[in-house]
Structure formats: structure tokens, C-alpha cells
Motif scaffolding. Structure first.
Motif, PDB file in Angstrom:
ATOM      1  N   PRO A  50       0.841  -1.207   0.000  1.00 36.00           N
ATOM      2  CA  PRO A  50       0.000   0.000   0.000  1.00 36.00           C
ATOM      3  C   PRO A  50       0.869   1.247   0.000  1.00 36.00           C
ATOM      4  O   PRO A  50       2.058   1.185   0.298  1.00 36.00           O
ATOM      5  N   ASP A  51       0.252   2.383  -0.342  1.00 31.48           N
ATOM      6  CA  ASP A  51       1.018   3.627  -0.380  1.00 31.48           C
ATOM      7  C   ASP A  51       1.204   4.218   1.022  1.00 31.48           C
ATOM      8  O   ASP A  51       2.247   4.777   1.322  1.00 31.48           O
ATOM      9  N   TRP A  52       0.156   4.093   1.840  1.00 26.58           N
ATOM     10  CA  TRP A  52       0.182   4.718   3.170  1.00 26.58           C
ATOM     11  C   TRP A  52      -0.362   3.759   4.205  1.00 26.58           C
ATOM     12  O   TRP A  52      -1.323   3.020   3.935  1.00 26.58           O
ATOM     13  N   VAL A  53       0.221   3.812   5.398  1.00 23.11           N
ATOM     14  CA  VAL A  53      -0.357   3.097   6.543  1.00 23.11           C
ATOM     15  C   VAL A  53      -0.402   4.085   7.709  1.00 23.11           C
ATOM     16  O   VAL A  53       0.617   4.712   8.045  1.00 23.11           O
ATOM     17  N   ILE A  54      -1.569   4.243   8.299  1.00 19.40           N
ATOM     18  CA  ILE A  54      -1.771   5.245   9.360  1.00 19.40           C
ATOM     19  C   ILE A  54      -2.057   4.531  10.675  1.00 19.40           C
ATOM     20  O   ILE A  54      -2.968   3.695  10.757  1.00 19.40           O
ATOM     21  N   VAL A  55      -1.268   4.852  11.682  1.00 21.99           N
ATOM     22  CA  VAL A  55      -1.320   4.127  12.962  1.00 21.99           C
ATOM     23  C   VAL A  55      -1.490   5.136  14.107  1.00 21.99           C
ATOM     24  O   VAL A  55      -0.698   6.083  14.207  1.00 21.99           O
ATOM     25  N   PRO A  56      -2.466   4.954  14.993  1.00 24.56           N
ATOM     26  CA  PRO A  56      -2.534   5.845  16.162  1.00 24.56           C
ATOM     27  C   PRO A  56      -1.412   5.516  17.135  1.00 24.56           C
ATOM     28  O   PRO A  56      -1.090   4.346  17.355  1.00 24.56           O
ATOM     29  N   GLY A  57      -0.810   6.547  17.726  1.00 27.39           N
ATOM     30  CA  GLY A  57       0.371   6.318  18.570  1.00 27.39           C
ATOM     31  C   GLY A  57       0.211   6.838  19.988  1.00 27.39           C
ATOM     32  O   GLY A  57      -0.341   7.917  20.211  1.00 27.39           O
ATOM     33  N   GLY A  58       0.718   6.062  20.955  1.00 24.93           N
ATOM     34  CA  GLY A  58       0.682   6.453  22.361  1.00 24.93           C
ATOM     35  C   GLY A  58       2.041   6.221  22.992  1.00 24.93           C
ATOM     36  O   GLY A  58       2.878   7.120  23.076  1.00 24.93           O
ATOM     37  N   SER A  79      -8.597   7.410  25.256  1.00 24.33           N
ATOM     38  CA  SER A  79      -7.953   7.240  26.563  1.00 24.33           C
ATOM     39  C   SER A  79      -6.767   6.276  26.539  1.00 24.33           C
ATOM     40  O   SER A  79      -5.864   6.403  27.365  1.00 24.33           O
ATOM     41  N   ALA A  80      -6.767   5.341  25.607  1.00 23.82           N
ATOM     42  CA  ALA A  80      -5.667   4.372  25.581  1.00 23.82           C
ATOM     43  C   ALA A  80      -4.365   4.984  25.076  1.00 23.82           C
ATOM     44  O   ALA A  80      -3.306   4.378  25.198  1.00 23.82           O
ATOM     45  N   ILE A  81      -4.458   6.193  24.494  1.00 19.94           N
ATOM     46  CA  ILE A  81      -3.215   6.855  24.059  1.00 19.94           C
ATOM     47  C   ILE A  81      -2.980   8.151  24.844  1.00 19.94           C
ATOM     48  O   ILE A  81      -2.299   9.060  24.373  1.00 19.94           O
ATOM     49  N   GLN A  82      -3.532   8.209  26.030  1.00 18.31           N
ATOM     50  CA  GLN A  82      -3.274   9.355  26.912  1.00 18.31           C
ATOM     51  C   GLN A  82      -1.923   9.129  27.595  1.00 18.31           C
ATOM     52  O   GLN A  82      -1.825   8.713  28.749  1.00 18.31           O
ATOM     53  N   ILE A  83      -0.883   9.381  26.836  1.00 20.11           N
ATOM     54  CA  ILE A  83       0.492   9.081  27.276  1.00 20.11           C
ATOM     55  C   ILE A  83       1.370  10.284  26.922  1.00 20.11           C
ATOM     56  O   ILE A  83       1.365  10.738  25.773  1.00 20.11           O
ATOM     57  N   GLY A  84       2.111  10.793  27.911  1.00 19.26           N
ATOM     58  CA  GLY A  84       2.896  11.999  27.669  1.00 19.26           C
ATOM     59  C   GLY A  84       4.396  11.756  27.552  1.00 19.26           C
ATOM     60  O   GLY A  84       5.128  12.616  27.068  1.00 19.26           O
ATOM     61  N   ASP A  85       4.835  10.564  27.992  1.00 15.87           N
ATOM     62  CA  ASP A  85       6.272  10.290  27.990  1.00 15.87           C
ATOM     63  C   ASP A  85       6.518   8.895  27.401  1.00 15.87           C
ATOM     64  O   ASP A  85       6.866   7.955  28.117  1.00 15.87           O
TER      65      ASP A  85
END
Ligand SMILES: Cc1ncc(COP(=O)(O)O)c(C=O)c1O
Ligand SMILES: N[C@@H](CCOP(=O)(O)O)C(=O)O
Length: 538
Positions: free
Chosen positions: A337-345, A405-411
Motif C-alpha cells: 500500500p502507499d500509506w499506513v496510518i497508525v494511532p500512537g501512544g 484514553s488508551a493513548i493518553q500518554i505523555g512520555d
């Protein structure tokens, strides 16, 4: 008896490498002769030869297993008949970014999460051994295992065992036959909202515990199972979690009879996620801090007590998670595929995707890798800020409350891994406001999905990149959906019922109606005249 040809690997029929990778969808080559006879069973004990044979079809009629035998017994019998184990393939921990031959390395049976200098570790495979087989061989082997129940290859993770934990005894594997998640063609969402015709959603959340964490946890808990059988002192497995890691950890540990301990930030995860480890019998500590506080505590505790660390700081996890990338290529018949989009935490997953794609390219299964996009909630966006600074200065943030909420990560512990993945894939980082992510989730749901808010973050990134023209209308794009929407019904309910001030552009609240014919008819007459009914079909 089961036909032996189904079980015995046919490494002797390998063609010499390399063959042409058939991976560019715009310029796809005709499939060349498949270089090996596919075997669903153990592919170890390779012996290379230059003979080339066309693939042989698996036997049509398999005899059934005898009544006393379970699938592990069956797999064991076939391993002992073929005399095969995982000779030849091996993997080890090395400092992140070092090669297999690094002077500093650790056995996967060591309990180690950090390099000598305090940096991240990575699992490196012996690429020389793996590359004795060409891309066509690996494609064919992996394809032969899909949709079967042969132990352990019925799992989407363990169907790639040679690339994951090559040396683990299949008897030690703890698997729920995770992976093999569906790749959904988002036809209506793509057309209606984005004028796209090749948009896909990889539903990693439609899984045993409802998130992609199962992919990594099967690997980690299997290794712990092995360590305990080797009489290593591991009294239990622990993690800090925003809800999904703890769910996966407790389920896999419960299946294996291994104690699990989970540190959860009090009142910051959904009820569905909280009840998962409780139901699976974990020791659940609800701690009055945020995820980053829990992470700090579990790191301290696991360096003090013989509790094995299950967060993605432990690079074993990423070995399982990377198989989602391989699976996407496989599902596209090895077209990239051209693009893969992943949510990050915590940022392990974006690197796991990079690793999976890169391995496929390095071993000749495909000829390029997709561009990666990591999407963050604006309320928890340290990677986004770093990216926007031109990768000049990383600053951890105090993550604010977010519906994702599962990606509420600051560090994030894997910040270095994420930057590496993005820099090496022409990657992009995007962010989503609370309203944007909730609206995107509602829009996607209105086209037949039922996604989690984190997938709403990823879809927002897509919407922005489409609007700015970075992603084109015909670009083949995959959005990774990371958890099941059913874990997040409260935020959906609040959105649709108008309980969230200033939000609800796509809300569809239920209509309260009196229990009589006239009242129901009034509502339906209004509905029949409304715009909603005039929406065009596909
Ligand atoms: C549902 C969901 N999506 C996305 C993520 C982000 O993954 P990672 O922490 O690997 O960046 C997580 C966990 O952090 C998650 O639970
Ligand atoms: N979203 C995660 C956060 C922890 O991430 P991990 O991949 O490092 O375990 C969770 O569900 O706990």
C-alpha cells in the motif's frame, strides 16, 4: 494417519534466490513459479538446493486426527516424524539500532529490558539464515498457513514463527490463534467523505481481547511460559496500562496459568477495559496517577521483584505486533500500500509496523515499504510536537484527558523507535482535537464500522492529509484500527446523546416516542420527509 506430505517441509525444492519481488501494484509482475512446496507444518531444517519444482497442491483428503490426539500432540508427532526443530533460525536482543553481530547481545532467555548504556533493546534475527530463502519461498510458506488450525500456525502471529521466535518449542506457545484480522475495504467512508476508492481499515481490534495487544502478548507470555519451564524465577508478569495491554496480559496469563499484575491509572480507562483483567483473575492495582506514573512504578517494581515486564519497552512484544504489517502485505497479495496510518501512544506499534514492512523488503517479499503516518490526540501529542520542531527537541508532556484514553500518554517509552520508523519511511505525524476524533469516529460508524476513538484519531489524520492533497484520491491507504469499538461505548453514548458540550455534529440520538400509533406515525412521517432518506446509496 495424516498424509505426511502436508506436514513435511519441502525445503529441498527451493529455487536459488533472488526471484523478482511481485510487489508494486501499479506494475505487478505475473506470479513466477512458486519456489517451494508449501508446507503448513514446520519449516525448519532447511536444506538449500537449486532444484526448481512447481508447487504441489496439498492432498485433498486429510485423515482426521485420532480421538486421543489434540492439535499440539499432532504437531509434536509430525515434528518428531520429520526430525525437525528450528535449526538454522535464531534471534537475540541487541541494543536498538545495532545489528545481529553487535558485540553487546543477550539471549532471548535472558531477562533484560535495557542495554548496558540504558537504551532500548531490539530483537534482531539472523538475517543471513533467513535470507538463504528467497521472497517467493517466504510468501508461499506464509500463504500456505492461512486459515488452518495446525498448531501453532493457525495464529496470524505464529504463522510467521521463523520471523518471530524461531527457537521456541511450539509446546510452550500460548496462543488464542490471534491475528488474521480482517482488512476492511472502507468503500462508503472512502467515497462519501474523502473521494477515495482504495481505502482500507485493518481491524486489529477484532481480536481475542479486543485490541492489537494480543499480537505482542502471545509472544511475550509464550516466552515467559518457556522461562518458567526452564525454572527461571518469574513469579508473575506485570504491566502498566491504559486498558488494552492489561486486558491482553491478563487473558494470556490466565490461559497459561501464570499470575498477572496490572497497574492502572484510577478512573482513566473505560469500564469494559477495567473489567477484563478483573474477570481474568489478574491482581489489579488502581493507582491514583496517570499512565506515565504507572509506567514509572512498574519499571521500578520489575527491577526489584521477579515480575516480568510486559509493556512494549520489552522488545519481545514488538515481534508479535510486527506481524500485522506482514499480514497487510499478504492480504494485498504482497502488493505494497502507499500509506499506513497508525494511532500512537507509547509508540511501540508504529515501530513494529516499520519493522514488519522492512523485514518483508529486506527478505525480498516486496520491493518497497509504505509511507507511515503516526496519529496522536492533540491532548497527548509529544511525538507531534517533536516532529513539528523538525526532530530538534523532544519534550515529554503531561497528557491531558482525551476520549482516546488508551493513548493518553505523555512520555512514550518508544520515542526513539518511533522517530527511527518515521524517518526511514518518509513518515508524517498528525494530531486530532477531541472534536475531530469524535466526529471522525461517528462518521466512520455511520458507514457501517464501529471503531474506537483511537481509530478516530487515525482517521482524522487521514482526513487532514487528504484535504491538504498529501494523500491522493487513488492512493491505496490502510488505517490501522487498534481496538474494538465495543470497549468504548460510553464515549459513543455521550456523543450521540449530546452529553458532551460543543460536540455532536454527526450525532444520531434515539427518538423518544409515546407508545401509540399516532405518535409513531408522526415520527415516521417526519423521517420520510427528511434529508436522511434522500442520501444516495453507493
Ligand atoms: C487502542 C490503542 N490504540 C493505540 C495505542 C497506541 O499504541 P502504541 O502505544 O504502541 O503507540 C494503544 C496503546 O498505547 C491502544 O491501546
Ligand atoms: N495503550 C497501552 C499503553 C501501554 O502500551 P504498551 O504497548 O507499552 O504496553 C495499553 O493499553 O496499556
Amino acid at each position: 494417519m495424516v498424509s505426511s506430505s502436508l506436514f513435511n517441509p519441502s525445503f529441498s525444492t527451493l529455487t536459488p534466490k533472488p526471484t523478482n519481488p511481485t510487489t508494486n501494484r501499479k506494475n505487478r509482475l505475473a506470479p513466477n513459479v512458486i519456489a517451494c512446496t508449501s508446507s503448513t507444518y514446520d519449516s525448519s531444517s532447511p536444506t538449500t538446493s537449486t532444484n526448481s519444482h512447481p508447487p504441489t497442491a496439498p492432498p485433498a483428503n486429510h485423515s482426521r486426527r485420532n480421538a486421543e490426539e489434540n492439535i499440539k500432540d499432532e504437531a509434536r508427532r509430525h515434528r518428531s516424524a520429520s526430525g525437525s526443530d528450528s535449526r538454522g533460525f535464531t534471534a537475540r536482543y541487541v541494543p536498538f539500532n545495532a545489528g545481529f553481530d553487535s558485540a553487546e547481545w543477550y539471549s532471548l532467555d535472558d531477562i533484560v529490558y535495557r542495554s548496558r548504556s540504558g537504551g532500548l533493546l531490539d530483537v534482531q534475527h539472523d538475517m543471513e539464515a533467513l535470507s538463504r530463502f528467497d521472497g517467493a519461498y517466504w510468501r508461499s510458506l506464509f500463504d500456505s498457513r492461512v486459515g488452518k488450525t495446525a498448531w501453532p500456525y493457525g495464529s496470524g502471529v505464529w504463522s510467521k514463527k521463523e520471523w518471530v521466535l524461531p527457537e521456541i518449542d511450539p509446546d510452550d506457545i500460548v496462543s488464542a490463534f490471534e491475528g488474521n484480522s480482517n482488512l476492511f475495504w472502507a468503500e462508503r467512508f472512502g467515497k462519501q467523505y474523502l473521494s477515495m476508492n482504495d481505502l482500507w481499515v485493518k481491524h486489529c481490534g477484532i481480536s481475542h481481547t479486543g485490541s492489537f495487544k494480543d499480537l505482542g502478548m502471545t509472544v511475550l507470555v509464550s516466552q515467559v511460559n518457556r522461562l518458567r519451564k526452564l525454572n527461571r524465577t518469574v513469579v508473575g508478569v506485570g504491566c502498566a496500562s491504559t486498558g488494552d495491554t492489561s486486558a491482553a496480559l491478563s487473558a494470556y496469563c490466565a490461559a497459561a496459568g501464570i499470575p498477572s499484575i496490572v497497574f492502572l491509572p484510577a478512573n482513566k480507562i473505560s469500564t469494559a477495559q477495567l473489567v477484563q483483567p478483573i474477570a481474568n483473575g489478574a491482581l489489579v492495582l488502581s493507582i491514583d496517577t496517570d499512565f506515565d506514573g504507572c509506567m514509572k512504578l512498574i519499571r521500578e517494581i520489575t527491577s526489584e521483584l521477579p515480575i516480568y515486564l510486559a509493556n512494549s519497552l520489552n522488545s519481545l512484544r514488538l515481534e508479535g505486533q510486527k506481524t500485522a504489517a506482514i499480514e497487510i502485505l499478504q492480504q494485498f497479495d504482497w502488493e505494497v500500500p502507499d500509506w499506513v496510518i497508525v494511532p500512537g501512544g507509547n509508540l511501540g506499534n508504529i515501530y513494529a509496523f516499520y519493522k514488519g514492512f522492512k523485514l518483508c523488503r529486506d527478505l525480498g517479499l516486496v520491493d518497497r515499504i509504505p509511507r507511515l503516518v503516526c496519529a496522536q490526540a492533540a491532548n497527548a501529542n509529544p511525538l507531534y510536537r517533536y516532529y513539528k520542531s523538525g526532530w530538534k527537541e523532544f519534550k515529554a508532556v503531561t497528557a491531558k484527558s482525551t476520549f482516546a484514553s488508551a493513548i493518553q500518554i505523555g512520555d512514550p517509552v518508544s520515542i526513539d523507535r518511533a522517530v527511527f520508523a518515521l524517518r526511514n519511511s518518509e513518515g508524517i505525524v498528525e494530531e486530532a482535537s477531541e472534536e475531530e476524533l469524535m466526529d471522525a469516529m461517528a462518521q466512520a460508524d455511520s458507514t457501517g464500522m464501529f471503531i474506537c476513538p483511537h481509530t478516530g484519531v487515525a482517521l482524522t489524520a487521514l482526513i487532514k492529509l487528504r484535504r491538504s492533497g498529501v494523500i491522493g484520491p487513488t492512493d491505496r491507504t490502510v488505517v490501522v484500527s487498534t481496538a474494538h469499538g465495543l470497549k468504548f461505548t460510553q464515549s459513543k453514548t455521550d456523543y450521540h446523546s449530546g452529553a458532551i458540550p460543543g460536540m455532536g455534529r454527526f450525532a444520531n440520538p434515539p427518538v423518544t416516542v409515546n407508545p401509540d400509533f399516532g405518535s409513531v406515525m408522526d415520527v415516521l412521517r417526519g423521517f420520510l420527509k427528511s434529508d436522511r432518506l434522500n442520501k444516495k446509496s453507493l
